[in-house]
Every structure is written in C-alpha cells, then in structure tokens.
Write an enzyme that holds these catalytic residues in place. Structure first.
Site, short mmCIF file in Angstrom:
data_model
loop_
_atom_site.label_atom_id
_atom_site.label_comp_id
_atom_site.label_asym_id
_atom_site.label_seq_id
_atom_site.Cartn_x
_atom_site.Cartn_y
_atom_site.Cartn_z
N GLY A 68 0.82 -1.20 -0.11
CA GLY A 68 0.03 -0.10 0.14
C GLY A 68 0.88 1.46 0.17
N SER A 69 0.30 2.24 0.51
CA SER A 69 1.02 3.49 0.71
C SER A 69 2.37 3.87 1.29
CB SER A 69 -0.01 4.80 1.14
OG SER A 69 -1.13 4.73 0.17
N THR A 70 2.64 2.61 1.88
CA THR A 70 4.11 2.68 2.48
C THR A 70 4.94 2.76 1.65
OG1 THR A 70 4.03 0.46 2.73
CG2 THR A 70 3.37 1.62 4.57
N LYS A 83 5.15 5.00 -0.89
CA LYS A 83 5.18 6.31 -1.82
C LYS A 83 6.27 7.01 -1.38
CE LYS A 83 0.04 6.60 -1.91
NZ LYS A 83 -1.02 7.23 -1.28
#
Length: 674
Positions: free
Chosen positions: A413-415, A417
């Site tokens: 997921g967004s980790t 980014k």
C-alpha cells in the site's frame, strides 16, 4: 595294465611332491589370521583358524555375530591388528603353544581404543590335517573382556546451547518444568483413577497401562505427563488434588512465550527418520532436536556433542566395570541475536493478538531488532507435550496462530510512496515543491484507460498538491502521475535498486519482495497502481522496514542481520538518495503524523515520523475485500530504529491509523526504558 601302473606312479609322485612342501609355521598362520581379522572376516576366522576346543566353548554366534554387532554398535573404524614377529632362527615345538605379542587399535564412537595382548597358537589335527590354530577367548576382542561380560555404550546428553537477545536475556534456555504423575497407592478406587486421568490429560486405560509396568512401585512417584512453568493453572490443580502430584525436572524454557514463538520455535523428540539421518553425528533415540524456528535452523550450533562411554560390564562379583573409551559431552554453543527482547515484547503486546506482522531494524547498521508474527503460540506448550485436541484448536483457529507471517509478503500500500518519491526525485522527474492541480476523487490519463481510474481517499486536499501535501494526504493520484512521468523503465530500475525482485540476504528464509509477478509493468494502469503499492507489488515486512533506511542514514540499505556474530553494516544497496532529498522526505513523514491522518501516532511522549498504508485485497470477482493496514515509523529525533507493522483486516477499525496507534504504543513503551 600299463595304464594302471602309470596312474599309480603318478599318484605316488604327487604324494611325494606334496609331502615335500613346507608346512605353514605358526607365524604364517597368524599372519593369515590377522589379515582376516583386519578385514573383519569373522566367519573365515572362526571356521578355518580356531582350535577345536575354542569352537566347542564358543559357538559361532558368540564369535561371529557378537563381533559383527560390536563393530556396528561401537561404530568401529580404522581397525588394525599387528603382531611382533618371531626371530628368524625361531624353532617351533609342536607340543608347545606358540605365543606372539599383538597390538590392537581402532576408532570408536567414544574415541580411540588401543591395547596390547598376546595370542597363542596350538598345533593340532583337524579334518585329517595338522596345522597351527588360534586358541581364542573373548579377551582377544577387548583385553579385559571375559566370558559373561557385556559391552555397553552409555550416552551422556550434551547440554543444549541457549538463544539469547542482544543484552544476554534468555529467549530459549535450559530451565525447569514439571513432571506430573501419581503415587499408585493413593488411587483407591475408579473415581480416583478417573480424576487423575482427567487432570493429566490421559484416558483411564492409558493411565492403567502405565501403572501396570513392571518397574512401578505402589509407594513411588510415577511420571505420566509434563507441564511448563507457565502453565500455572494446571500446576495449581495438580497440587490441590489428592490423587496427583508433581516434581521439578530439567526442561527447555521460553521465557517470553508467544512474543517469540515463531522466531525461536521449539525442540521436540527426534523422529525415526531424523535419527537415521543423524545417528552418525552422535544423535541417539532419546535426543531432543530443533523442530521449528531458530531452534531448528541453529541445531548444529545449539546441539553440542553428546558424551559417550564404552564400558565392559563385569559380571564377576567384586569386580568393577572397565571403561574402554570415553568422550566427555561438549555443551552446545550459546547464540546471541541482534533482537531486543524488550522491543519485541512491546511490539507484540501492542498488537493485541490481531493477525499481522512487524519488523524493526537499525538504520545505522542493518541489525534486526524485532521480528514478529501475530498471533503467536507459546512454545512452552510444545515442550510440555501438546495434546492432539490443543493442536487441533491452534490449527483450526481462524486467526491462524501457527502461520509465520514475517516470512510472507503482502501488498505494501501507501508505505511505498516515499520510495516512489525518492526514485522520482533522484531521476529528476519529480520536483518536490512543484504542485499539481488534482480535482475530484478519481482520475485517468485519458480514455485509452477504459474503465480504469485511480482513486484517492481525500479529494478535499487543497491544491496545488506538492510532495509534502501528497504524503500528508496520501494522494494516490499524485503518485500515479509521478510514476507516469518517470516511466516504467526508470521506476523498475529504481525499485530494483531498493532490492525488489532480489532475495533478501538474511539468515532466515523470507519471501522476496516483488514489483510484479514477472518483474515488468505491462501497462500504464499497472505502473500507476504500483506507484502506491498495489497492483502485483508485494513486500516482505523486514524488507519494508529496511527500505526506509536510506532516508535516515545517507542513502544506504544494509544487509539485515540476525546473529550478534555476523558482520554488521554490510552494504546491500547504496547511493539511493541524496542527503537533501532524504531531508525533504523526513520532514514530510513527520508532517504525516502532525498534519495528516495518523492521529493515533501523534503523541506527546515522543515525536514519531512515518507513513501509513492501506492495501485492498480484491475478491475473486474484483469486488471490494479485506484491507490490510501498514505503518512504517521511527523516532523523528533519535532515528535509531525503524518499525514496520502490518495488521490484517482493518477495514472496520478505522484504517491504517489503527496500526499507527499500535506502533506508537509500542514505541512509547520501549523508549520509556531506553
């Protein structure tokens, strides 16, 4: 008539020639005998070289089978017998035995065995032939061995090495537990036997079978099961009962229980298959061996070498046993880990039994400080002897406590980014201060994308969206557009630089993180999804913690270590980000906590920085499904550890902020004492 005379004359000549051949001397015969002895041809030795009296006194099984069995039981190798030759002018009296000194050497399971002895040969007639024969007795096997004596092998188990944390705290130690049992005379009736069987986890039938063994005495303790020290409730019940009792016994202990169950694993009785494979390495049928986790992986270092003694058990009254060879036990090696037991326990407790995983690393040198799978299991239960019912309970638990999640991989997921941003900044395609105008909740590049659109959680984020705001609001559209700008090749090269698609160089086998199933990004939609940790991207939790190291240490990912004696600070990847770009990301990750949606990590006790992430797992038909929540964080000022955590199925618990709260709780507890 002439023909018969010719035959008779030929026979006479043959007798004359045979009669002129020299007879073997006792030295010749002994030399032959020792040749067979060194070759362990016991059958030939018995049938062709022993005196008639020796064969009558010692049947074939006493000679052949016994010596063959001893060779096997004692693991005899390099067997060598020699003798001292007689003088060249020696004369042999057939009326007297011929005596020769012999020297015997061999290697055994308990070490070398050597002895000097003498051997006698007697001249006698056997089967119409006069020859020298060996006058044999058991002392020619071992000098002190007499008829009726037994040769025994006694094993003294080596003490197993312990597993310790970085401060020397025991994670797997040689401690104590309890043997549970009964004193038979206290079981007065059927009700007593039923009560005892229930408390001990047995059937009445198996209890009675155990009590029927020949060695059982009515007034003596009979051990029937075991319990660890941690099973305080059971011990209290045993103690309160009039029909059961217990005593302390040596037992492997796991003081931290569930928090370390998956990491340390446990030991158990050696199986028949393992014994067959390892018997040559000194293992015996009663040995314990690593069955799971580090206990299994470190078996060679932890086990040590069992002590072995070879004894002649003397039968004559008043005589002492003779030790032929002895090898003292060698204690196994203690293995110290880089793990911090206090941190591991704090993180595990903070997860409150939720299914998930966590890892902590040092950005200074790559040491692994915590490695957790939740929920765990208590390895002490396995040591004490787990019932089938209890194992089935663990196996059928929907939270799957027997599954080692830290070895698996998950969509991050967004980790991911901050990594996407770092790749773009280093490639020169992402300007952190340049803002993008993004409208609405979804976006697509153009109609060529069909029905595919990128969604974002916070369409209320104010324009323009720069890198800081994109991280604070975790804006998927921003990162998708940045990935399109850098292109698939640049993005793949960047992710490869962070170790995606490679085996993590780690002492414990874990699944490798991947960019996609085949390592490519075949469409713009897949490129967009991957930029925010979806698509086919998968990451191992330890690797996820490690890829944040460059943001704190100047651009390097170190090889993660598990053992204290491994070389620390070995560079795995380097030159990943400049100091200036890393500083930009650190500021933004602090703002994620203070200005963003990880409110649970915004605590007064310590300044936390990091990045949340939510990964949605689509159903088989593409419908919305389970969501896993992530949080990768560190102490914004001390920057001495990175903690990555994942909790499964957070869709009904407030999203990834739920995980941020767990992480913050663990950090607060840890830093209060450190």
């Amino acid at each position: 008539m002439k023909r018969y005379l010719g035959v008779a004359a030929g026979a006479g000549l043959l007798l004359l020639v045979t009669g002129c051949q020299p007879q073997p001397t006792p030295e010749d015969r002994l030399n032959e005998y020792i040749g067979h002895w060194n070759g362990q041809d016991f059958q030939v030795m018995y049938e062709e070289y022993l005196t008639q009296e020796s064969r009558e006194e010692f049947p074939a099984e006493s000679f052949v089978e016994r010596q063959q069995q001893l060779v096997e039981d004692l693991s005899i190798e390099n067997f060598e017998v020699s003798f001292t030759a007689a003088p060249d002018d020696a004369e042999w009296d057939e009326e007297q035995p011929a005596e020769f000194p012999i020297q015997v050497k061999m290697d055994s399971v308990a070490g070398p065995i050597e002895f000097d002895h003498s051997i006698s040969l007697v001249h006698e007639e056997q089967e119409d032939a006069e020859m020298w024969f060996v006058d044999w007795d058991p002392s020619l096997i071992f000098k002190e061995l007499e008829e009726g004596d037994e040769v025994a092998v006694r094993t003294e188990p080596a003490e197993r090495g312990e597993i310790l944390d970085r401060e020397g705290r025991g994670l797997a130690i040689n401690g104590t537990g309890y043997e549970l049992g009964v004193v038979p005379q206290r079981l007065e009736d059927e009700a007593d036997r039923e009560e005892a069987a229930e408390l001990l986890g047995l059937t009445v039938e198996s209890l009675e079978e155990s009590l029927g063994q020949s060695w059982v005495q009515a007034d003596q303790f009979v051990p029937l099961s075991k319990a660890s020290k941690s099973d305080e409730e059971l011990i209290a019940e045993i103690e309160a009962s009039d029909v059961t009792t217990y005593r302390e016994t040596a037992m492997r202990e796991y003081p931290y229980g569930e928090a370390f169950g998956h990491l340390t694993g446990y030991i158990g009785s050696i199986t028949a298959e393992q014994l067959e494979e390892l018997q040559s390495e000194g293992y015996g049928p009663n040995d314990l061996i690593g069955r799971q986790g580090l206990e299994r992986r470190l078996e060679e270092r932890l086990h040590g070498d069992n002590g072995v003694r070879i004894l002649i058990q003397k039968q004559a009254e008043g005589t002492e046993n003779v030790v032929l060879a002895a090898q003292e036990p060698v204690t196994g090696e203690d293995v110290e880990l880089t793990i911090d037991a206090e941190l591991q326990t704090a993180v595990y407790d903070s997860m409150q039994g939720e299914p998930g995983t966590a890892a902590a690393v040092s950005p200074e040198n790559g040491e692994t400080l915590a490695l957790i799978s939740s929920p765990g299991f208590d390895p002490n239960e396995f040591i004490a002897g787990m019932s089938g019912e209890r194992y089935a309970e663990l196996s059928e638990d929907p939270l799957n406590p027997l599954f080692t999640r830290f070895a698996a991989r998950y969509a991050p997921g967004s980790t991911i980014k901050p990594v996407t941003a770092a790749i773009g900044m280093e490639a020169g395609t992402l300007d952190p201060v340049e803002g993008l105008t993004i409208e609405g909740q979804t976006w697509q590049k153009d109609s060529s994308w069909g029905s595919y659109r990128v969604s974002r959680l916070h369409p209320e984020a104010p324009n323009p969206i720069d890198l800081n705001r994109a991280l604070v609001y975790s804006d998927n559209i921003y990162f998708a557009r940045q990935a399109l700008d850098m292109g698939a090749d640049t993005f793949i090269d960047g992710l490869t630089g962070y170790g995606f698609g490679e085996e993590l160089p780690f002492a414990i086998g874990v699944e490798s993180s991947q960019i996609s199933n085949d390592g490519s990004l075949g469409s713009e939609g897949q490129l967009a999804d991957t930029s925010f940790g979806q698509g086919q991207m998968l990451a191992n939790i330890l690797h996820l913690a490690s890829i944040y190291e460059p943001f704190l240490n100047g651009g390097t990912i170190y090889e993660p270590t598990m053992y204290a004696d491994e070389e620390k600070g070995v560079v795995w990847k380097e030159g990943l980000i400049t100091d200036d770009n890393a500083a930009i990301l650190r500021d933004s990750m602090r703002n994620v906590i203070t200005d963003g949606y990880a409110d649970s990590a915004n605590i007064d006790a310590l300044p936390i920085a990091g990045k949340t992430g939510t990964a949605e797992l689509k159903g088989a038909l593409g419908e919305e499904g389970q969501e896993n929540g992530f949080f990768v964080s560190y102490h914004a000022e001390r920057q001495d550890l990175i903690l990555a955590m994942m909790i499964e199925s957070i869709e009904d618990n407030g999203g990834s902020d739920y995980v941020a709260g767990f992480s913050a709780s663990a950090m607060e507890q840890y830093y209060q004492n450190n």
